[in-house]
Design an enzyme around this catalytic site. Structure first.
Site, mmCIF file in Angstrom:
data_model
loop_
_atom_site.group_PDB
_atom_site.id
_atom_site.type_symbol
_atom_site.label_atom_id
_atom_site.label_comp_id
_atom_site.label_asym_id
_atom_site.label_seq_id
_atom_site.Cartn_x
_atom_site.Cartn_y
_atom_site.Cartn_z
ATOM 1 C CE1 TYR A 173 -3.046 -3.033 0.405
ATOM 2 C CE2 TYR A 173 -3.241 -2.574 2.746
ATOM 3 C CZ TYR A 173 -3.565 -3.341 1.654
ATOM 4 O OH TYR A 173 -4.398 -4.421 1.794
ATOM 5 N N GLY B 169 -14.012 -6.228 2.191
ATOM 6 C CA GLY B 169 -15.124 -6.071 1.251
ATOM 7 C C GLY B 169 -16.479 -6.280 1.886
ATOM 8 C CB VAL C 82 -19.830 -2.060 3.225
ATOM 9 C CG1 VAL C 82 -20.179 -2.206 4.688
ATOM 10 C CG2 VAL C 82 -18.501 -1.326 3.057
ATOM 11 C CB ALA C 83 -20.326 -4.917 -1.599
ATOM 12 C CE LYS C 84 -14.258 -2.990 -5.753
ATOM 13 N NZ LYS C 84 -13.965 -3.026 -7.211
ATOM 14 N N GLY C 85 -18.856 -0.111 -0.662
ATOM 15 C CA GLY C 85 -19.805 0.928 -0.253
ATOM 16 C C GLY C 85 -21.215 0.729 -0.744
ATOM 17 C CG LEU C 86 -21.974 -1.312 -4.468
ATOM 18 C CD1 LEU C 86 -21.877 -2.544 -5.342
ATOM 19 C CD2 LEU C 86 -22.639 -0.165 -5.226
ATOM 20 C CG LEU C 87 -23.739 -4.428 0.656
ATOM 21 C CD1 LEU C 87 -23.274 -5.749 1.260
ATOM 22 C CD2 LEU C 87 -25.143 -4.565 0.087
ATOM 23 C CE LYS D 53 -18.366 4.913 -1.735
ATOM 24 N NZ LYS D 53 -17.026 4.614 -2.284
#
Length: 297
Positions: free
Chosen positions: A50, A197, A199-204, A207
């Site tokens: 990173y 992951g 929240v699935a890239k913020g979808l959950l 977003k």
């Protein structure tokens, strides 16, 4: 905050922990890390990859003076090219032994609680890689080791051939592949699971809806609607998504990243005492298609 023991180790980790990958500056890192600590988070996960090592530097500076109160994890295996044009996969013993010294310097510590192989393929010199971790463990430079992988065939080999303490893998309501076989296997072998992951890239977590993995936009929208439906008593969709993951007994901690204090605050407001009911879990599992691994099996 509640805590769970990480597999066969003596490490007790907060159910929600901090993934440092998204940290953007030293000032933001210090603010978010100390806010998380104040809320009971004790596990911080980074990697030498990173920001070409700068992420480890930011974490090391942020926890100076309190490092021994925390559980620090980092990863190895992706060797940065000298011209910084990218990186190459290198799970050799020689590289791992060299890389840990640099991580220790960047983190300003003389030991790493959990050292993880950052990936892995079935064609790797697995026994050599395991030997590197065992050597570091005997020397006291690391306390425990694990792997970060979503590949069932690789995970099974390390379960069979090594003394790994943990596996970090992607797992969420929208990525239920670990439920197929890996989670039950790791639970049986007393190997802790750290999820990313969640929240699935913020979808959950609010977003805008879009396609994710094998789920098209309509399927993601349906999953979000169901998650909102079962979020009761002031619980947010994000909190329900976290509780879905933590409901599986194999899971030790949901490792969540945040770029702002508001994002982190919502993640850490999940209610310890509001676990999803059996009925809610059935609604989620029946309403969201379980995807499966199609490769690396």
């Amino acid at each position: 905050m509640r805590y769970r023991k990480l597999g066969n180790s003596e490490l007790t980790i907060s159910e929600v922990s901090f993934g440092c990958m998204s940290l953007e500056s030293e000032a933001i890192a210090k603010e978010l890390i100390h806010y998380a600590i104040d809320k009971g988070v004790n596990y911080f996960d980074t990697a030498d990859l990173y920001q070409s090592g700068e992420n480890e530097v930011m974490l090391g500076k942020s926890i100076k003076g309190i490092r021994n109160d925390l559980i620090i994890a980092t990863k190895v295996g992706n060797q940065l090219r000298k011209d910084h044009s990218g990186w190459d996969w290198n799970p050799s013993k020689k590289y791992i032994i060299e890389a840990v010294e640099k991580s220790l310097l960047r983190l300003q510590t003389d030991y790493i609680d959990l050292y993880q192989l950052h990936g892995g393929t079935i064609d790797d010199p697995i026994d050599e890689t395991i030997d590197a971790f065992e050597t570091l463990k005997k020397s006291g430079k690391i306390r425990y080791y694990g792997i970060s992988s979503i590949r069932p065939n690789v995970i099974k080999e390390y379960v069979k051939r090594s003394n790994i303490t943990s596996v970090m893998m992607q797992y969420s309501l929208l990525d239920r592949r670990p439920e197929e076989e890996c989670l039950d296997l790791l639970l049986k072998k007393n190997i802790g699971v750290l999820t990313r992951g969640t929240v699935a890239k913020g979808l959950l977590a609010g977003k805008p809806v879009k396609a994710y993995l094998e789920h098209d936009e309509a399927q993601v929208a349906s999953a979000v609607a169901i998650l909102n439906q079962i979020s009761k008593g002031g619980k947010t969709m994000c909190q329900s998504a976290i509780n879905y993951v933590l409901a599986h007994p194999a899971i030790t901690s949901a490792v969540l990243g945040a770029r702002s204090k508001d994002q982190l605050k919502e993640c850490l407001q999940y209610d310890n005492d509001q676990n999803l009911s059996v009925e809610d879990m059935l609604v989620l599992k029946n309403g969201v298609t379980q995807n499966r691994y199609t490769a690396h099996k």
